[in-house]
Structure formats: C-alpha cells, structure tokens
Write an enzyme that holds these catalytic residues in place. Structure first.
Site, PDB file in Angstrom:
ATOM      1  N   SER A   1       0.867  -1.164   0.000  1.00 31.79           N
ATOM      2  CA  SER A   1       0.000   0.000   0.000  1.00 31.79           C
ATOM      3  C   SER A   1       0.909   1.221   0.000  1.00 31.79           C
ATOM      4  CB  SER A   1      -0.859  -0.031   1.270  1.00 31.79           C
ATOM      5  OG  SER A   1      -1.584   1.175   1.407  1.00 31.79           O
TER       6      SER A   1
ATOM      7  N   LYS B   1      -1.086  -1.021  -4.428  1.00 33.16           N
ATOM      8  CA  LYS B   1      -2.283  -0.239  -4.077  1.00 33.16           C
ATOM      9  C   LYS B   1      -1.860   1.208  -3.856  1.00 33.16           C
ATOM     10  CE  LYS B   1      -4.608   0.040   0.365  1.00 33.16           C
ATOM     11  NZ  LYS B   1      -5.190  -0.765   1.462  1.00 33.16           N
TER      12      LYS B   1
ATOM     13  N   LYS C   1      -2.870   4.995  -2.531  1.00 30.56           N
ATOM     14  CA  LYS C   1      -3.796   5.805  -1.747  1.00 30.56           C
ATOM     15  C   LYS C   1      -4.189   6.992  -2.629  1.00 30.56           C
ATOM     16  CE  LYS C   1      -3.919   3.811   2.332  1.00 30.56           C
ATOM     17  NZ  LYS C   1      -5.179   3.293   2.891  1.00 30.56           N
TER      18      LYS C   1
ATOM     19  N   ASP D   1      -7.141   3.055  -2.983  1.00 26.77           N
ATOM     20  CA  ASP D   1      -7.835   3.090  -1.688  1.00 26.77           C
ATOM     21  C   ASP D   1      -8.071   4.550  -1.316  1.00 26.77           C
ATOM     22  OD1 ASP D   1      -8.817   2.816   0.866  1.00 26.77           O
ATOM     23  OD2 ASP D   1      -7.096   1.719   1.673  1.00 26.77           O
TER      24      ASP D   1
ATOM     25  N   GLU E   1     -10.982   0.663  -3.231  1.00 24.41           N
ATOM     26  CA  GLU E   1     -11.267   0.371  -1.832  1.00 24.41           C
ATOM     27  C   GLU E   1     -11.931   1.565  -1.134  1.00 24.41           C
ATOM     28  OE1 GLU E   1      -7.742  -1.251  -0.030  1.00 24.41           O
ATOM     29  OE2 GLU E   1      -8.480  -0.944   2.008  1.00 24.41           O
TER      30      GLU E   1
ATOM     31  N   ASP F   1     -13.564  -1.795   3.215  1.00 20.47           N
ATOM     32  CA  ASP F   1     -12.627  -1.899   4.338  1.00 20.47           C
ATOM     33  C   ASP F   1     -13.361  -1.375   5.579  1.00 20.47           C
ATOM     34  OD1 ASP F   1     -10.631  -1.475   6.238  1.00 20.47           O
ATOM     35  OD2 ASP F   1      -9.210  -0.512   4.901  1.00 20.47           O
TER      36      ASP F   1
ATOM     37  N   LYS G   1      -9.502  -6.963   8.275  1.00 17.63           N
ATOM     38  CA  LYS G   1      -8.482  -6.505   9.222  1.00 17.63           C
ATOM     39  C   LYS G   1      -8.872  -7.039  10.580  1.00 17.63           C
ATOM     40  CE  LYS G   1      -7.079  -2.274   6.860  1.00 17.63           C
ATOM     41  NZ  LYS G   1      -7.289  -0.814   6.749  1.00 17.63           N
TER      42      LYS G   1
ATOM     43  N   GLY H   1      -3.802  -4.004   6.243  1.00 17.42           N
ATOM     44  CA  GLY H   1      -2.770  -3.680   7.235  1.00 17.42           C
ATOM     45  C   GLY H   1      -3.074  -2.352   7.888  1.00 17.42           C
TER      46      GLY H   1
HETATM   47  O1  OSB Z   1      -7.041   1.771   4.635  1.00 17.08           O
HETATM   48  O2  OSB Z   1      -5.820   0.070   4.378  1.00 17.08           O
HETATM   49  C1  OSB Z   1      -6.003   1.172   4.887  1.00 17.08           C
HETATM   50  C2  OSB Z   1      -2.888   2.255   6.831  1.00 17.08           C
HETATM   51  C3  OSB Z   1      -3.470   2.912   7.902  1.00 17.08           C
HETATM   52  C4  OSB Z   1      -4.834   3.021   7.952  1.00 17.08           C
HETATM   53  C5  OSB Z   1      -5.632   2.476   6.951  1.00 17.08           C
HETATM   54  C6  OSB Z   1      -5.060   1.794   5.885  1.00 17.08           C
HETATM   55  C7  OSB Z   1      -3.660   1.720   5.818  1.00 17.08           C
HETATM   56  C8  OSB Z   1      -2.944   1.111   4.707  1.00 17.08           C
HETATM   57  C9  OSB Z   1      -1.542   0.632   4.986  1.00 17.08           C
HETATM   58  O3  OSB Z   1      -3.361   1.047   3.590  1.00 17.08           O
HETATM   59  C10 OSB Z   1      -1.431  -0.844   5.061  1.00 17.08           C
HETATM   60  C11 OSB Z   1      -0.102  -1.254   5.622  1.00 17.08           C
HETATM   61  O4  OSB Z   1       0.885  -1.152   4.885  1.00 17.08           O
HETATM   62  O5  OSB Z   1      -0.031  -1.662   6.802  1.00 17.08           O
HETATM   63 MG    MG Z   2      -8.208   0.630   3.296  1.00 20.05          MG
END
Ligand code: OSB
Ligand code: MG
Length: 367
Positions: free
Chosen positions: A135, A161, A163, A188, A213, A238, A262, A290
């Site tokens: 991510s 992925k 953001k 995401d 996402e 999510d 999660k 994550g």
């Molecule tokens: O939405 O998946 C998410 C990190 C913090 C809060 C929300 C998210 C995330 C990530 C990072 O996308 C995932 C990771 O590398 O741990």
């Molecule tokens: Mg997410």
C-alpha cells in the site's frame, strides 16, 4: 486456560518514512501491546488503533481506556477452554473492536502454544505461503509515485495499491498505469468521496483496476451499493465491515465484490474467521489489510492470511518497509516472488524481542 495476568504496554515507533492517506499523515506510531499469561504460557497481541480517530472511531488512547477499565476486569480470573470464548465474556462492551482484538489475539497465541501448533494451523489455515502486495501513501507527484512503484516491483510485490484523494487521483493512477500496463493495480480512498462524485470515480474504470477500496463514507454500506451499480471497477469494502453481519449485508445489497479483512477492525481472530466464512460461502474474495503494524500485529495478520478464502495479495509486507528494527525475530521478510513463507513453529512463529519492547515502552500497566 485460566486468565492469570495481562500487561498493557504502549510503545512508540518511528516509521521509516511518513505514510499519507486521505485522512492525514502518520510519522510516528503509538502502539499498545498486550502480554497475556495463562497456565505459565505467555501470548502477545497488538492493538491496531490509530493515533487519531480518522480511520475509525478508535484511538490508542480509547483502546488503553477500554481495555484497562472494562475488558480486563471482565476477563481476569476466568477460565476458558479456547480463545474463541473471549467475545462471549465481554458481550456488554459495544464497539471498540481494535481494543478487543488486541486482547483476544494474545489468547490465540497462548492456545496455539499450549496445543503445540502454529497459530495459522490452529485457525484452520491451509496456505503455507501467502501472496503480498504493498500500500503506497500519497506522493508529492505522479513521477515520484512511479519511481516508488518501480522499486516495490523489483522487490517482487504482486499488487500495488495507491492511496488516493480528490485532487490526487486520476493523474497518479494514469501515470502508474502508463508506466506499468500489466501490473495488478488498485486504489484506496479511505472514504474521501461522496455519491456526488460518481462521474469522477467512473473515470477510474479506464485503468483496469483490480478494485477501488472504500471510496465512500466509513459507515455507509448502502451508498456503496448505489455506486457499485454505476461503475465497472469492483468495490472493496474496508472501513464499513466490522463483523460478519456487515459482510452479509454488504454482499446481499451488492455494495462490493471484494472484502478486505483486518483483525483489529472486526474484533479479533474469532470474528475475522466468521467474516472469511461468509465471504467464502458467497464467492467473495478476501485479502488481509494492514494498519502499519509492528511485528506482533504483522505475525497475527500472516496467520490469518493462510485461511483458504484469502485468494488476493494482502497489504502485509516486509518489516523493513516500515521499521529500522522490528520487535520480533526474525523480522517479516518477503521472497523474490512476493510471498511470505509461514513459520512452522508453535504460536505466532516469531520470537518477541522483550528487551527491545521494554526500551520502546512509554507506559505500562499490569493486572
Ligand atoms: O485503509 O488500508 C487502509 C494504513 C493505515 C490506515 C488504513 C489503511 C492503511 C494502509 C496501509 O493502507 C497498510 C499497511 O501497509 O499496513
Ligand atoms: Mg483501506
């Protein structure tokens, strides 16, 4: 299993590089670790709440409060035969899934050690090698993003992925897709859009994304169903999915075609497995999300990812992408084919580095 003692520790860890999402930038993590003892065996859990209530309503501080004032008093001294009985001991506590998960998961670690089984086998896992993606936080420019993707692909990661948020979306996705026409790519939004943005979000259909996402509000399954009927790209939920019932509802109203699980968001391994089962019975692929975890949370994520319904690469990647030094040994490593090999050892499968944890601890409370 007699619940003998529980110790809470808050540790501070600095991320190697800041992580930017639509809701803000994280530089430093404040992480609560749970150390539980039962019949002479020690188990560990990690609370995945963020520092601010921007992903969901929990924070490090609310988790500390709810665990110490409400969860521990309900558990101490109780006898359970499996960790899966823990949710039934705290039925009166609404929400606070991340606080609950940190505690429950420590008992799963204990149960696995007592049964001399790796945690993943105890959970019913079937995959000894799991597929990994990454991510990537929002960058200063599409060019900077492309060079970062290049680096992650060189390490072998199987899915990228991105953001996104309004103003930092189409240009970035277009640049990534142009540079890498064939990779598995997803986005995401962490709830940064509304139904007013349907026309805009539909433009992402041009980039052959694996999924989009959580584009809409964190607590609104219904609007995602309206959006899904108007775009081609598969929606992955999510934030909206906090238990198996939410998963059933979302699937029934066609709010998504993929679900990210999660452990913290759904309250621990017991509920995570239920969400997994609902999805599997409905042919909805799942993957492990994550929350910028340290090694203990990461090890729990790896164990969960071995369940048979986890058919898409997760967000669980190498410790070294986040930390100069993790709190487990060995650290989580990723093979050149973008996978994590699951440990055959009993329990979490990693040694917890207690000395390092003690050095990072800023407060501690024992029960
Ligand atoms: O939405 O998946 C998410 C990190 C913090 C809060 C929300 C998210 C995330 C990530 C990072 O996308 C995932 C990771 O590398 O741990
Ligand atoms: Mg997410």
């Amino acid at each position: 299993m007699k619940i003998e003692s529980i110790t809470l520790r808050e540790i501070h860890m600095k991320l190697k590089s800041p992580f930017e999402t639509s809701f803000g930038v994280t530089h430093d993590r404040r992480i609560i670790l749970v150390e539980a003892k039962s019949d002479g065996v020690t188990g560990w859990g990690e609370v995945t709440a963020g520092e601010n209530p921007h992903f969901n309503s929990e924070t490090t501080e609310t988790a500390w409060h709810v665990i110490s004032e409400f969860i521990f008093p309900s558990l101490i001294g109780k006898n359970i035969s499996t960790a899966s009985e823990i949710p039934a001991l705290i039925p009166a506590i609404r929400g606070h899934q991340m606080a609950k998960a940190g505690v429950e998961n420590a008992f799963w670690d204990i149960e696995a050690q007592q049964k001399n089984l790796p945690l993943w086998k105890l959970l019913g896992g079937t995959q000894s090698e799991i597929a990994c993606g990454v991510s990537l936080g929002i960058r200063e420019s599409p060019e900077a993003l492309v060079s970062r993707i290049e680096q992650e692909l060189r390490s072998g990661y199987q899915r990228i992925k991105l953001k996104i948020k309004p103003g930092k979306d189409l240009d970035y996705v277009a640049a990534a897709r142009k540079a890498f026409p064939k990779i598995r790519l997803s986005v995401d939004a962490n709830s940064a859009y509304t139904l007013q943005d349907v026309e805009h979000l539909r433009k992402l259909d041009a980039f052959d994304l694996l999924m989009m996402e959580q584009p809409l509000a964190w607590d609104d399954i219904y609007s995602h169903a309206k959006l899904q009927s108007q775009i081609k790209t598969a929606i992955c939920l999510d934030e909206c999915i906090n238990n198996a019932q939410h998963a059933e509802s979302a699937i029934e109203v066609k709010a998504c075609r993929i679900i990210n699980i999660k452990l913290g968001r759904v309250g621990g391994h017991t509920e995570a497995r239920r969400v997994h089962d609902v999805c599997k019975n409905n042919n909805i692929p799942v993957w492990c999300g994550g929350m910028l975890e340290a090694g203990i949370g990461r090890a729990h994520n790896i164990a969960m990812s071995t369940l048979p319904g986890f058919t898409l690469p997760g967000d669980v990647s190498a410790s070294a992408r986040y930390w100069d030094e993790d709190i487990i040994e060995p650290e989580v490593e990723v093979t050149p084919r973008g996978t994590i090999m699951v440990s055959p050892q009993p329990g979490l499968g990693y040694r917890v580095r207690r000395e390092r944890i003690e050095r990072l601890t800023v407060r501690e409370k024992g029960f």
